[in-house]
Motif scaffolding. Structure first.
Motif, PDB file in Angstrom:
ATOM      1  N   ALA A 179       0.825  -1.218   0.000  1.00 56.51           N
ATOM      2  CA  ALA A 179       0.000   0.000   0.000  1.00 56.51           C
ATOM      3  C   ALA A 179       0.857   1.266   0.000  1.00 56.51           C
ATOM      4  O   ALA A 179       0.365   2.347  -0.339  1.00 56.51           O
ATOM      5  CB  ALA A 179      -0.934   0.008   1.213  1.00 56.51           C
ATOM      6  N   ARG A 180       2.131   1.149   0.350  1.00 53.26           N
ATOM      7  CA  ARG A 180       3.005   2.326   0.350  1.00 53.26           C
ATOM      8  C   ARG A 180       3.300   2.822  -1.060  1.00 53.26           C
ATOM      9  O   ARG A 180       3.728   3.954  -1.242  1.00 53.26           O
ATOM     10  CB  ARG A 180       4.324   2.003   1.065  1.00 53.26           C
ATOM     11  N   GLY A 181       3.102   1.958  -2.054  1.00 58.01           N
ATOM     12  CA  GLY A 181       3.310   2.408  -3.429  1.00 58.01           C
ATOM     13  C   GLY A 181       4.429   1.669  -4.138  1.00 58.01           C
ATOM     14  O   GLY A 181       4.990   0.704  -3.619  1.00 58.01           O
ATOM     15  N   PRO A 182       4.776   2.121  -5.370  1.00 57.13           N
ATOM     16  CA  PRO A 182       5.795   1.431  -6.178  1.00 57.13           C
ATOM     17  C   PRO A 182       7.105   1.259  -5.415  1.00 57.13           C
ATOM     18  O   PRO A 182       7.598   2.182  -4.775  1.00 57.13           O
ATOM     19  CB  PRO A 182       5.994   2.371  -7.379  1.00 57.13           C
ATOM     20  N   GLY A 183       7.638   0.058  -5.486  1.00 58.59           N
ATOM     21  CA  GLY A 183       8.856  -0.253  -4.747  1.00 58.59           C
ATOM     22  C   GLY A 183       8.560  -1.044  -3.489  1.00 58.59           C
ATOM     23  O   GLY A 183       9.420  -1.747  -2.974  1.00 58.59           O
ATOM     24  N   ALA A 184       7.326  -0.916  -2.994  1.00 61.60           N
ATOM     25  CA  ALA A 184       6.902  -1.718  -1.847  1.00 61.60           C
ATOM     26  C   ALA A 184       6.052  -2.901  -2.322  1.00 61.60           C
ATOM     27  O   ALA A 184       5.805  -3.827  -1.562  1.00 61.60           O
ATOM     28  CB  ALA A 184       6.098  -0.871  -0.865  1.00 61.60           C
ATOM     29  N   ASP A 185       5.619  -2.850  -3.599  1.00 61.64           N
ATOM     30  CA  ASP A 185       4.888  -3.985  -4.187  1.00 61.64           C
ATOM     31  C   ASP A 185       5.861  -5.147  -4.384  1.00 61.64           C
ATOM     32  O   ASP A 185       7.076  -4.969  -4.381  1.00 61.64           O
ATOM     33  CB  ASP A 185       4.301  -3.576  -5.537  1.00 61.64           C
ATOM     34  N   MET A 186       5.337  -6.342  -4.556  1.00 62.61           N
ATOM     35  CA  MET A 186       6.234  -7.506  -4.572  1.00 62.61           C
ATOM     36  C   MET A 186       7.182  -7.494  -5.769  1.00 62.61           C
ATOM     37  O   MET A 186       8.340  -7.888  -5.651  1.00 62.61           O
ATOM     38  CB  MET A 186       5.442  -8.819  -4.497  1.00 62.61           C
ATOM     39  N   GLN A 207      10.329 -13.504   1.594  1.00 56.24           N
ATOM     40  CA  GLN A 207       9.723 -13.744   0.283  1.00 56.24           C
ATOM     41  C   GLN A 207      10.392 -12.879  -0.788  1.00 56.24           C
ATOM     42  O   GLN A 207      10.782 -11.752  -0.533  1.00 56.24           O
ATOM     43  CB  GLN A 207       8.231 -13.402   0.298  1.00 56.24           C
ATOM     44  N   ALA A 208      10.481 -13.438  -1.982  1.00 51.59           N
ATOM     45  CA  ALA A 208      10.910 -12.691  -3.169  1.00 51.59           C
ATOM     46  C   ALA A 208      10.177 -13.276  -4.363  1.00 51.59           C
ATOM     47  O   ALA A 208       9.788 -14.452  -4.346  1.00 51.59           O
ATOM     48  CB  ALA A 208      12.419 -12.806  -3.370  1.00 51.59           C
ATOM     49  N   VAL A 209       9.990 -12.479  -5.394  1.00 50.95           N
ATOM     50  CA  VAL A 209       9.316 -12.986  -6.589  1.00 50.95           C
ATOM     51  C   VAL A 209      10.265 -13.912  -7.339  1.00 50.95           C
ATOM     52  O   VAL A 209      11.458 -13.619  -7.478  1.00 50.95           O
ATOM     53  CB  VAL A 209       8.863 -11.815  -7.490  1.00 50.95           C
ATOM     54  N   GLY A 210       9.748 -15.047  -7.799  1.00 49.39           N
ATOM     55  CA  GLY A 210      10.569 -16.018  -8.523  1.00 49.39           C
ATOM     56  C   GLY A 210      10.899 -15.554  -9.931  1.00 49.39           C
ATOM     57  O   GLY A 210      10.341 -14.578 -10.444  1.00 49.39           O
TER      58      GLY A 210
END
Length: 334
Positions: free
Chosen positions: A45-52, A110-113
């Motif tokens: 919710a903080r915005g771009p860069g905080a999304d996964m 967590q990190a995106v694969g």
């Protein structure tokens, strides 16, 4: 990869994202809810860069991205969006470190694969990296290097932690089936060969000397492919399972793969009694002919997906409900 049978798995944890933008409040909620399996929360919710996607792009080494109206796109150099991603992650790590003083036990990050990242990151022309095999390889290599540094940082901050790395791959099934749309929206990218997909995942699994879990809240999770890639656990939305996946799940359980079963709604909903939440898991076990006594040692309960879309009050209730449902499963496996 560590042996999943000897790893001290806990009965319940979360998936990743939380509502709101307060890192300390979120870390306090997560560590208070899961005293024996907390995780590093994400606050999109903080915005771009905080999304996964943005958060993981911020981990990359010698690869940069910025936000366009259509999404994240490759850049020549780090800019404001990269700096913001680093800043948000640093804030989240500081909060986690504060609330895990003296903690010893499993801790999930967590990190995106690589495949969801390749489907989500645009090359300079606007098409997804997924359409360029060289770009996919570069992205996976950069991600591997970035994850090594990130995991080392988490170890320094929480020295007693036994880290579980979760790779978020909600687009993996679409990638394997050629369902990821091109920029025009009229065509789809060609399906990625399953052996190539498996190989890239195996290389990412090798980055971590502890358990690696792959999470997908999409339908038709490729359990067999993930097992071959060496993952220790699969995290999925239990409500999306179909009968055709049951055999693969039975084989996974018998092979020692941990199931992180999403049984609690990830958006505001009425919560059933804890026993009701795990009725489907018990029924599946019976249908597969598995020993009910192995349920607690094979399954960790979670929400069905991240909680970013939930209200803060519901998010807290959902995490607490996972813990109670896990207790019910352990106490009454039949």
């Amino acid at each position: 990869m560590s042996d999943t049978n000897t790893f001290p798995w806990s009965p319940a944890t979360g998936v990743g994202s939380m509502p709101g933008g307060d890192a300390r409040e979120s870390a306090k909620t997560v560590t208070g809810s899961f005293e024996d399996f907390p995780y590093l929360a994400e606050l999109p919710a903080r915005g771009p860069g905080a999304d996964m996607i943005g958060r993981t792009l911020g981990l990359l080494v010698d690869l940069y991205a910025h936000v366009e109206p259509s999404g994240w796109r490759v850049s020549d150099r780090p800019g404001r969006d990269t700096r913001r991603a680093h800043s948000w992650l640093g804030e989240d790590l500081d909060a986690l470190e504060e609330f895990t003083q003296g903690y010893e036990g499993p801790l999930k990050v967590q990190a995106v694969g690589p495949w969801t990242l390749a489907a989500s990151l645009e090359r300079r022309g606007g098409e997804a990296a997924l359409g360029d095999p060289g770009a996919c390889r570069d992205l996976a290599a950069s991600l591997a290097e970035g994850l090594r540094a990130h995991l080392a940082d988490v170890r320094r901050r929480v020295p007693g932690a036994r880290i579980v790395l979760q790779l978020d791959e909600p687009s993996l099934t679409a990638v394997l089936r050629g369902r990821v749309r091109t920029a025009s929206g009229y065509r789809t990218h060609r399906a990625i060969d399953r052996q190539i997909a498996e190989s890239a995942l195996r290389e990412l699994v090798a980055v971590h000397d502890g358990p690696v879990v792959v999470h997908s809240c999409a339908p038709d999770v490729p359990f067999a492919l993930l097992r071959r890639a060496g993952v220790a656990g699969v995290s999925f939305d239990f409500g999306l399972l179909t009968e055709r996946e049951e055999e693969a799940i039975g084989e996974a359980v018998e092979g020692g793969t941990r199931l992180l079963a999403g049984v609690v709604s990830s958006t505001d909903a009425a919560l059933s009694d804890p026993g009701g939440s795990v009725m489907g898991v018990r029924t599946l076990w019976r249908r597969l002919g598995l020993n009910p006594g192995t349920l607690a040692e094979s399954v960790t309960l979670t929400p069905s997906c991240g909680l970013a879309g939930a209200s803060p009050a519901y998010a807290r209730a959902a995490l607490a409900h996972c813990v109670r449902a896990a207790r019910s499963l352990a106490d009454n496996p039949e």
